[in-house]
Design an enzyme around this catalytic site. Structure first.
Site, PDB file in Angstrom:
ATOM      1  N   LYS A   1       5.004   3.550  17.723  1.00  0.00           N
ATOM      2  CA  LYS A   1       4.713   5.289  17.412  1.00  0.00           C
ATOM      3  C   LYS A   1       4.936   6.309  18.564  1.00  0.00           C
ATOM      4  CE  LYS A   1       1.658   4.325  13.670  1.00  0.00           C
ATOM      5  NZ  LYS A   1       0.375   4.106  13.288  1.00  0.00           N
TER       6      LYS A   1
ATOM      7  N   GLU B   1      -2.137  -3.203   9.565  1.00  0.00           N
ATOM      8  CA  GLU B   1      -0.629  -3.809   9.340  1.00  0.00           C
ATOM      9  C   GLU B   1      -0.884  -5.144   8.581  1.00  0.00           C
ATOM     10  OE1 GLU B   1       2.255  -2.040  10.173  1.00  0.00           O
ATOM     11  OE2 GLU B   1       0.623  -0.757  10.099  1.00  0.00           O
TER      12      GLU B   1
ATOM     13  N   ILE C   1      -0.754  13.106   9.057  1.00  0.00           N
ATOM     14  CA  ILE C   1      -0.263  14.375  10.028  1.00  0.00           C
ATOM     15  C   ILE C   1       1.205  14.666  10.182  1.00  0.00           C
ATOM     16  CG2 ILE C   1      -0.985  15.347  12.128  1.00  0.00           C
ATOM     17  CD1 ILE C   1      -2.879  13.173  12.513  1.00  0.00           C
TER      18      ILE C   1
ATOM     19  N   THR D   1       1.033  -1.036  -0.029  1.00  0.00           N
ATOM     20  CA  THR D   1      -0.181   0.071   0.104  1.00  0.00           C
ATOM     21  C   THR D   1       0.868   1.346  -0.129  1.00  0.00           C
ATOM     22  OG1 THR D   1      -1.489  -0.908   1.397  1.00  0.00           O
ATOM     23  CG2 THR D   1      -1.816   1.066   1.112  1.00  0.00           C
TER      24      THR D   1
ATOM     25  N   GLU E   1       8.599  11.194   8.942  1.00  0.00           N
ATOM     26  CA  GLU E   1       7.447  11.522   9.283  1.00  0.00           C
ATOM     27  C   GLU E   1       6.131  10.148   9.024  1.00  0.00           C
ATOM     28  OE1 GLU E   1       6.477  15.253   9.706  1.00  0.00           O
ATOM     29  OE2 GLU E   1       5.089  13.736  10.479  1.00  0.00           O
TER      30      GLU E   1
HETATM   31  N1  HSE Z   1      -1.689   0.040  10.678  1.00  0.00           N
HETATM   32  C1  HSE Z   1      -1.507   1.524  10.869  1.00  0.00           C
HETATM   33  C2  HSE Z   1      -2.747   2.173  11.552  1.00  0.00           C
HETATM   34  C3  HSE Z   1      -1.025   2.193   9.468  1.00  0.00           C
HETATM   35  O1  HSE Z   1      -3.881   1.689  11.199  1.00  0.00           O
HETATM   36  O2  HSE Z   1      -2.517   3.246  11.992  1.00  0.00           O
HETATM   37  C4  HSE Z   1      -0.355   3.372   9.631  1.00  0.00           C
HETATM   38  O3  HSE Z   1       0.679   3.711  10.449  1.00  0.00           O
END
Ligand code: HSE
Length: 411
Positions: free
Chosen positions: A203, A188, A134, A12, A127
């Site tokens: 994150k 994912e 964002i 993707t 980023e």
């Molecule tokens: N699988 C992640 C989500 C993709 O749903 O946020 C974006 O980092």
């Protein structure tokens, strides 16, 4: 003059980046003064048909890419830590700027990659690792110049937020909502990472480094996904005027960093209440500006490609990041939040025993209560009743949040 790019992975994100480089070729040339060209794409399965220009080298072997006569930027959009980490190290050693969308890899090896990139005078763009489209990393970089960031809170996993929204708004089952998130390209490759909170955890660690220059000890971070949230719980929360959101928090408490990633209930006064579907949102609290809220699409082909393409400009125009990533502080000690009074939704207990530190605030049928108490007390209750589940409410719970039919108990 041309900027030659290799894209590692054509899922993707990789395909979105490829298409965006074509669709925004003029804008890229105008900003950089050079044409940007995809020179190579690294794929896993060479039997699969892909819509890639015949002039582009398509290979399953990264060594072919490293041998290209000109290579300026390597964009990595693969999953897993290895081999992407090795590929990016080799790309830096060859003198390429690197851009990654791989949260798991960057949370583990970001520090090493940034140090190596500094040594080789190249830049690192990441980023796309946090909050999809964002521009939160760039915003934090800007704020960090003079402001002191005190806390960052965010909805950082688009798939989880999408599932919670679908379950509440459309009465979909968890499985149906997850399937839809996968079909939309939000989840994912292994959706366990999304629904068990690992993706948001990675994150959060990346944000912690950029906001505070360090991370908490990973094993001390409370990490919980959304798999315990049933349709019944969502319904009970709605009656109480609340919505479940999967929220990451990182803040400075004294000189320690505290972080958690877990489902939290929010009322309609909270900005997170209205963040729905695949949207992500990030609140940054800092000393001069106060609170800044950023909201936007947190996953999907083009939002993520947007972050990568902006990084492409960033790495071409900027010297390596000035802010160093440091190791977790050794001075951090036990956190004290167990003794602070907060509001909670608890579920699975018809009658609540008297406790001097517990105030009952509202009762929605099916044994769902809103109470105000300390975390230590909740843990005592959960110890005595193994089927009890509990979630914190963000901020204070007030009677006017609840459905009119409910009797508020103790305000
Ligand atoms: N699988 C992640 C989500 C993709 O749903 O946020 C974006 O980092």
């Amino acid at each position: 003059m041309t900027v030659k790019v290799a894209i590692l992975g054509f899922g993707t994100v990789g395909e979105g980046v490829y298409q965006t480089i074509q669709s925004h070729a003029e804008e890229l040339t105008a900003v950089l003064g050079k044409k940007v060209e995809v020179a190579a794409v690294l794929i896993k399965n060479d039997q699969k048909k892909r819509n890639i220009d015949p002039d582009v080298l398509i290979t399953t072997d990264f060594a072919d890419i490293l041998r290209l006569p000109q290579l300026d930027i390597v964009v990595e959009a693969i999953v897993d830590k290895e081999p992407p980490f090795l590929f990016l190290k080799q790309a830096i050693q060859r003198g390429c700027h690197i851009i990654t969308a791989n949260k798991e890899m960057f949370a583990h090896y970001g520090k090493e990659l940034l140090t190596l990139a500094d040594e080789h005078h190249v830049s690192v763009g990441f980023e796309a690792t946090v909050a999809g489209g964002i521009p939160v990393i760039q915003t934090l970089r800007q704020l960090l110049n003079i402001n002191n960031v005190q806390q960052v809170q965010g909805i950082l996993n688009g798939t989880s937020n999408f599932i919670l929204t679908e379950m509440r708004e459309k009465q979909q089952s968890f499985e149906q909502a997850l399937k839809l998130a996968q079909e939309n390209g939000f989840a994912e490759a292994d959706p366990t990472n999304d629904i068990e909170g690992f993706d948001a955890f990675y994150k959060t660690m990346i944000l912690s480094r950029i906001a505070f220059g360090k991370e908490p000890h990973w094993h001390e971070v409370e990490r919980e996904g959304i798999t315990a949230i049933t349709s019944e719980l969502i319904e009970a929360a709605v009656k109480l005027g609340l919505r479940f959101k999967h929220i990451a928090s990182i803040g400075l408490v004294g000189n320690q960093i505290e972080a958690s990633v877990k489902p939290i209930l929010v009322g309609k006064e909270d900005p997170f209440y209205h963040v729905e579907g695949v949207q992500n949102a990030v609140n940054v609290y800092s000393d001069i500006v106060g609170r800044i809220t950023l909201q936007g699409p947190g996953a999907g082909m083009y939002p993520t490609a947007s972050a990568v393409i902006e990084d492409l400009v960033y790495v071409c125009q900027n010297a390596p990041s000035k802010r160093r990533i440091t190791s977790p502080s050794q001075e951090e000690s036990e956190h004290k939040s167990g003794r602070q009074s907060k509001c909670w939704l608890i579920y699975g207990q018809k009658d609540l025993p008297y406790h001097p530190l517990l105030t009952k605030l509202a009762y929605a049928a099916e044994g769902a209560w809103i109470i105000r108490t300390h975390k230590d007390v909740i843990e005592e209750l959960a110890e005595a009743n193994k089927s009890l589940i509990y979630f914190p409410v963000l901020g204070d719970y007030t009677a006017d949040l609840a459905d009119k039919a409910l009797i508020p108990l103790g305000f």
